[in-house]
Design an enzyme around this catalytic site. Structure first.
Site, PDB file in Angstrom:
ATOM      1  N   THR A  92       0.868  -1.179   0.000  1.00  0.00           N
ATOM      2  CA  THR A  92       0.000   0.000   0.000  1.00  0.00           C
ATOM      3  C   THR A  92       0.902   1.226   0.000  1.00  0.00           C
ATOM      4  O   THR A  92       1.541   1.531   1.011  1.00  0.00           O
ATOM      5  CB  THR A  92      -0.911   0.004   1.239  1.00  0.00           C
ATOM      6  OG1 THR A  92      -1.613  -1.230   1.283  1.00  0.00           O
ATOM      7  CG2 THR A  92      -1.900   1.155   1.174  1.00  0.00           C
ATOM      8  N   LYS A 167      -7.117   1.465  -3.289  1.00  0.00           N
ATOM      9  CA  LYS A 167      -6.700   0.849  -2.014  1.00  0.00           C
ATOM     10  C   LYS A 167      -6.744   1.871  -0.873  1.00  0.00           C
ATOM     11  O   LYS A 167      -7.206   1.579   0.236  1.00  0.00           O
ATOM     12  CB  LYS A 167      -5.281   0.275  -2.172  1.00  0.00           C
ATOM     13  CG  LYS A 167      -4.635  -0.184  -0.890  1.00  0.00           C
ATOM     14  CD  LYS A 167      -5.292  -1.386  -0.269  1.00  0.00           C
ATOM     15  CE  LYS A 167      -4.757  -1.636   1.130  1.00  0.00           C
ATOM     16  NZ  LYS A 167      -5.322  -2.788   1.781  1.00  0.00           N
TER      17      LYS A 167
END
Ligand SMILES: NC(=O)c1ccc[n+]([C@@H]2O[C@H](COP(=O)([O-])OP(=O)(O)OC[C@H]3O[C@@H](n4cnc5c(N)ncnc54)[C@H](OP(=O)(O)O)[C@@H]3O)[C@@H](O)[C@H]2O)c1
Length: 289
Positions: A92, A167
């Site tokens: 991420t 995300k």
């Protein structure tokens, strides 16, 4: 198919185990070699060595700095990639770094896909992740067998930054959900309604979802260790959202509140807890022990 997994933290290790069980020819590298112990894989001495001998390289590293260093800096993953290999970045990271990675790979004639994953390590180990994959269609197609092994569904997007944007917004929503669950349970408890009953009503009616059910149970039971997703990583993701809000002029006041609570949790020495442990701060502020 030869796959390399670079970064064997909670997520990388679980994904590597899944890929190995599915018969992929696996090589791995982790900064701390101990994380590779017991894995049915060829353990390599450097990231570049692992990256240079496979069809798909999965990176699973903590944050922007780690990805930058391992891929573009001292780890030299990009330099080592074979011409027909694809690098799928599952970490991420910021949309800015995703854009830079896509550009740098393209300059070298290599394929990059941002493929951040949704779900915790147990979901990775059982192939139940959601993969949000952004990149060009040919590169995505080459990664598909890998994504189908670790995930139950892949959402394909046309470029890498969009995948990381997706995300970041999902984790922003999740962070807000944790905060609200903490507040709701504190309210219920102080009003005399058992949090377990409150959870049963929340999840059995309009708010039922895997997030409310799974995290709700964890919070009600005070089960924050071992951390599947550690507090500092949760704060990192929240800050990715706040930074985007800043860049795009989108005020995110709810995010500021959650950031304060996560920071207070770190200051209180709760950094080893799962990120849902931020609700301890909510309880403390409500006068609950
Ligand atoms: N855990 C989850 O539920 C979850 C879910 C979805 C996405 N993610 C994302 O997946 C990524 C990995 O998360 P995780 O939970 O696996 O984290 P983790 O358990 O903390 O593992 C972090 C990994 O990054 C490596 N690393 C950190 N800094 C490094 C550096 N400077 N150079 C080389 N390696 C470095 C660590 O190596 P060492 O072992 O040597 O420290 C370790 O392999 C993160 O971007 C996270 O946000 C996590």
């Amino acid at each position: 198919m030869r796959v390399s997994v670079i970064g064997l933290g909670n997520m990388g290790r679980a994904m590597a185990e899944r890929l190995s069980a599915h018969g992929f020819e696996l090589s791995v590298w982790n900064r701390s070699p101990v994380r590779a112990e017991g894995l049915a894989a060829a353990v390599r001495g450097s990231a570049a060595e692992a990256a240079g001998e496979c069809d798909v390289v999965l990176t699973s590293l903590a944050n922007d700095d780690a990805v930058r260093d391992v891929v573009l800096g001292s780890g030299a993953v990009l330099e080592a990639l074979a011409p027909d290999a694809v690098h799928a970045g599952t970490s991420t990271i910021s949309t800015g770094l995703a854009r830079e990675l896509a550009e740098r790979h393209a300059e070298r004639g290599r394929a990059y896909v941002s493929a951040p994953v949704l779900g915790r390590p147990d979901a990775a180990a059982s192939g139940q992740l959601y993969v949000v994959a952004g990149g060009d269609a040919r590169a995505l197609a080459r990664c598909r067998p890998v994504f189908e092994s670790i995930g139950q569904r892949t959402f394909e997007l046309p470029d890498a930054p969009q995948a990381n944007l997706a995300k970041v917004i999902v984790n922003f929503q999740l962070a807000g959900t944790l905060e609200l669950l903490g507040e709701v349970f504190a309210l219920a408890e102080k009003g005399g309604l058992a949090p377990t009953r409150a959870l049963e009503i929340l999840s059995g009616t309009l708010l039922g979802s895997p997030a409310v059910e799974g995290y709700g149970r964890r919070i009600v039971e005070g089960r924050f260790e071992p951390a599947g997703f550690a507090m500092p990583l949760g704060l990192k993701d929240l800050r990715l959202a706040l930074r985007l809000g800043d860049e795009l002029n989108v005020p995110l006041p709810a995010g500021e509140v959650v950031q304060d609570h996560m920071q207070a949790a770190l200051a209180a020495g709760l950094g080893q807890l799962d990120w849902s442990g931020l609700t301890r701060i909510v309880r403390r502020d409500a006068g609950l022990t």
